[in-house]
Design a protein around this motif. Structure first.
Motif, PDB file in Angstrom:
ATOM      1  N   GLN A  27       4.240  80.511  -2.302  1.00 38.68           N
ATOM      2  CA  GLN A  27       3.026  79.785  -2.695  1.00 38.68           C
ATOM      3  C   GLN A  27       2.240  79.308  -1.466  1.00 38.68           C
ATOM      4  N   VAL A  58       8.290  75.484 -12.026  1.00 38.57           N
ATOM      5  CA  VAL A  58       8.366  76.431 -10.905  1.00 38.57           C
ATOM      6  C   VAL A  58       7.547  77.699 -11.124  1.00 38.57           C
ATOM      7  N   VAL A  59       7.048  77.910 -12.340  1.00 39.09           N
ATOM      8  CA  VAL A  59       6.209  79.091 -12.554  1.00 39.09           C
ATOM      9  C   VAL A  59       4.970  79.008 -11.665  1.00 39.09           C
ATOM     10  N   CYS A  60       4.346  77.832 -11.592  1.00 38.80           N
ATOM     11  CA  CYS A  60       3.198  77.668 -10.691  1.00 38.80           C
ATOM     12  C   CYS A  60       3.629  77.197  -9.297  1.00 38.80           C
ATOM     13  N   HIS A  61       4.568  76.255  -9.270  1.00 40.13           N
ATOM     14  CA  HIS A  61       4.932  75.660  -7.978  1.00 40.13           C
ATOM     15  C   HIS A  61       5.824  76.580  -7.158  1.00 40.13           C
ATOM     16  N   GLY A  62       6.508  77.451  -7.843  1.00 39.35           N
ATOM     17  CA  GLY A  62       7.297  78.453  -7.144  1.00 39.35           C
ATOM     18  C   GLY A  62       8.630  77.943  -6.651  1.00 39.35           C
ATOM     19  N   PRO A  63       9.655  78.810  -6.636  1.00 42.50           N
ATOM     20  CA  PRO A  63      10.850  78.501  -5.871  1.00 42.50           C
ATOM     21  C   PRO A  63      10.522  78.799  -4.403  1.00 42.50           C
ATOM     22  N   HIS A 105       7.479  86.354  -9.774  1.00 39.41           N
ATOM     23  CA  HIS A 105       8.810  86.083  -9.233  1.00 39.41           C
ATOM     24  C   HIS A 105       9.764  85.631 -10.333  1.00 39.41           C
ATOM     25  N   ASP A 106       9.276  84.759 -11.207  1.00 39.50           N
ATOM     26  CA  ASP A 106      10.159  84.218 -12.243  1.00 39.50           C
ATOM     27  C   ASP A 106      10.575  85.283 -13.263  1.00 39.50           C
ATOM     28  N   GLY A 165       4.116  83.073  -8.585  1.00 41.44           N
ATOM     29  CA  GLY A 165       5.228  82.369  -9.217  1.00 41.44           C
ATOM     30  C   GLY A 165       5.732  83.067 -10.462  1.00 41.44           C
ATOM     31  N   ILE A 166       4.832  83.493 -11.322  1.00 40.28           N
ATOM     32  CA  ILE A 166       5.283  84.071 -12.600  1.00 40.28           C
ATOM     33  C   ILE A 166       5.892  85.455 -12.379  1.00 40.28           C
ATOM     34  N   ALA A 182       9.004  82.371  -3.434  1.00 37.61           N
ATOM     35  CA  ALA A 182       7.850  83.012  -4.075  1.00 37.61           C
ATOM     36  C   ALA A 182       6.615  83.043  -3.181  1.00 37.61           C
TER      37      ALA A 182
END
Lengths: 99, 420
Positions: free
Chosen positions: A46, A36-41, B416-417, B413-414, A44
């Motif tokens: 994306q 999910v860091v790249c694909h995102g929740p 946000h994470d 994404g990062i 985020a």
């Protein structure tokens, strides 16, 4: 001799009990947190990278297996998918499908 | 393989967690302190709170805002117009129940389990996460200093230094020379100096096309080297010259007054000189006793717990994580796995099997990106790469364009994470 055997199996048993909770491979949850860091929740935002929440399980298995085995072209996923066994791919697919 | 791994986990559990550290009783509110609010520290604080909502999690961060090093090269090159776009606050993580304290950790007492802050307060902890990033080892490069960095910016901690380098590029004449002094391994963001060269070239090509860029480098090879060289040739033919270790690229002295760089190969004058100095773990790591003789922090691969001091976990650029690079994504991944291990140790359980990953995108022109990625596993010999690699050489332009777009998604994404 008999005593020695008992001692040995006792030690082996202790080791077993001690390490029993340890897993030999990371859980689907642990792997998925990297995804999910790249694909995102959902939240985020994306734009290009596909979101994975509620992703159809059958399609994810097909995609990841295809990336891993070289049947599907990708910019990056073909390099990443090589890390995963069939079982892990199944578990990841189930994990995301259930989100 | 399985047997080795199992006995390895068993041994570390009995030594590290069970004996040295008492478990926290069920229902109690263990105290977890996280020092450093970058990608590693932010992620660690957020995930400890998520995995163990009753834990009292305090994040100690000196600055009110986090200006990310990733994407700061795009501010320097002008791809990102405003540094505000890479500047983030701590309000969202605070709303998640993490107590954010804007202060500086100046001491750690591992036996009493206390962290002392510059402002005078003392924080008790059951578990401590150190994510201090890097400090510069100025004495490692004669002529360079904090004061010299105002003339020859490092821009290796994002913020005013990023803007200073940008301003200097805007002020330099067409036909001028930009020098980038790259450091020896290990250092924060291995592809960073070469992405920066690309981004500066992008600015120069569009604004001062007669200028050139020299990269002085003590190394023979570097991250994504073939892809960087390919991109320089396609996008900026003749503009960027790399002087590696074999050609005498090791810089032995810099002179901010004369604006010169002295390398084994000779002396060179620059209009803009970007010096990326040698580095080591942030000072608090040294004060806590978790650094080795080279200034970095060895960790246990299965948990990210310090190999030197029990109860302290070290994540991000400060730690030695085997095959993992010092990158934002690596820090973020280490921090999530550390959070899981830390919470397990508080519950008296062994660390769950970690899954580490890294992805670093580099953008060297608008619509031209490529990546390095890796998936890693904990082994008794350290953290090892089990899959990964770099983007294909000579890929079609649509792939480079897609990877540049992916880089922006990765960034969303990062952030946000870690902090969202």
């Amino acid at each position: 001799m008999r005593t020695q055997r008992t001692v040995l199996s006792g030690a082996a048993l202790a080791t077993l009990v001690l390490v029993a909770p340890a897993q030999a491979a990371p859980s689907a949850e642990a792997i998925a947190r990297n995804c999910v860091v790249c694909h995102g929740p959902k939240e985020a935002g994306q734009l290009e990278i596909p979101k994975l929440a509620n992703y159809p399980a059958r399609k994810m298995v097909e995609m990841l297996t295809g990336f891993r085995d070289g049947q599907k072209e990708a910019t990056i996923m073909n390099r990443i998918a090589k890390a995963f066994t069939d079982e892990q791919i199944q578990a990841l697919a189930a994990h995301f499908a259930a989100q | 393989m399985v047997t080795t791994r199992r006995s390895f986990v068993g041994a570390s559990l009995s030594l590290g967690a069970t004996l040295a550290l008492p478990n926290i009783a069920r229902g109690a509110s263990p105290k977890v302190v996280v020092v450093g609010g970058g990608f590693g520290g932010g992620t660690a604080a957020k995930y400890v709170k998520r995995f163990m909502p009753q834990a009292e999690v305090t994040l100690v961060e000196r600055d009110r805002q986090f200006v990310t090093c990733p994407f700061s090269n795009y501010v320097i090159g002008g791809l990102i117009k405003d540094i505000k776009q890479i500047t983030h606050g701590y309000d969202k993580i605070a709303k998640r129940g993490v107590k954010v304290v804007h202060d500086e950790a100046v001491g750690v007492d591992p036996s009493a389990r206390k962290v002392t802050l510059k402002g005078g307060s003392v924080l008790d902890y059951d578990r401590l996460v150190l994510a201090p990033g890097i400090d510069f080892n100025y004495e490692g490069l004669p002529g360079y200093s904090e004061a010299a960095a105002e003339v020859m910016p490092h821009a290796w901690k994002a913020g005013p230094q990023t803007l200073l380098l940008r301003k200097q590029l805007e002020a330099m004449p067409d036909g001028g020379t930009v020098i980038i002094v790259a450091p020896a391994n290990p250092f924060r963001c291995p592809p960073g100096p070469y992405e920066r060269a690309g981004m500066i070239a992008w600015y120069l090509k569009n604004n001062k096309p007669k200028s050139k860029i020299l990269i002085f480098d003590p190394k023979e090879t570097f991250s994504k080297q073939a892809l960087f060289f390919e991109s320089y040739e396609i996008l900026y033919p003749g503009m960027i010259q790399w002087i590696g270790g074999k050609q005498g690229g090791k810089v032995t002295r810099v002179d901010p007054k004369a604006m010169t760089v002295e390398a084994e190969f000779g002396e060179e004058k620059g209009n803009v000189i970007n010096v990326i100095p040698p580095q080591r773990a942030g000072k608090i790591a040294q004060l806590a006793g978790v650094t080795d003789d080279k200034g970095w922090c060895p960790i246990k691969p299965e948990s990210m717990e310090s190999a030197k001091v029990p109860g302290i976990y070290v994540v991000g650029d400060a730690c030695i994580a085997g095959a993992m690079p010092k990158s934002g994504t690596a820090a973020n991944s280490q921090a999530r796995n550390a959070a899981a291990a830390l919470v397990a140790s508080l519950e008296g359980k062994p660390a769950p099997e970690p899954s580490y990953a890294n992805t670093c995108y580099s953008i060297v022109a608008e619509g031209y990106g490529f990546s390095v990625t890796g998936v890693y596993a904990a082994t008794p010999e350290g953290i090892k790469e089990i899959a990964g690699g770099v983007s294909k050489a000579k890929a079609p332009p649509k792939d480079r364009d897609l990877e540049a777009a992916y880089a922006f998604d990765w960034y969303r994404g990062i952030v946000h994470d870690a902090l969202g």
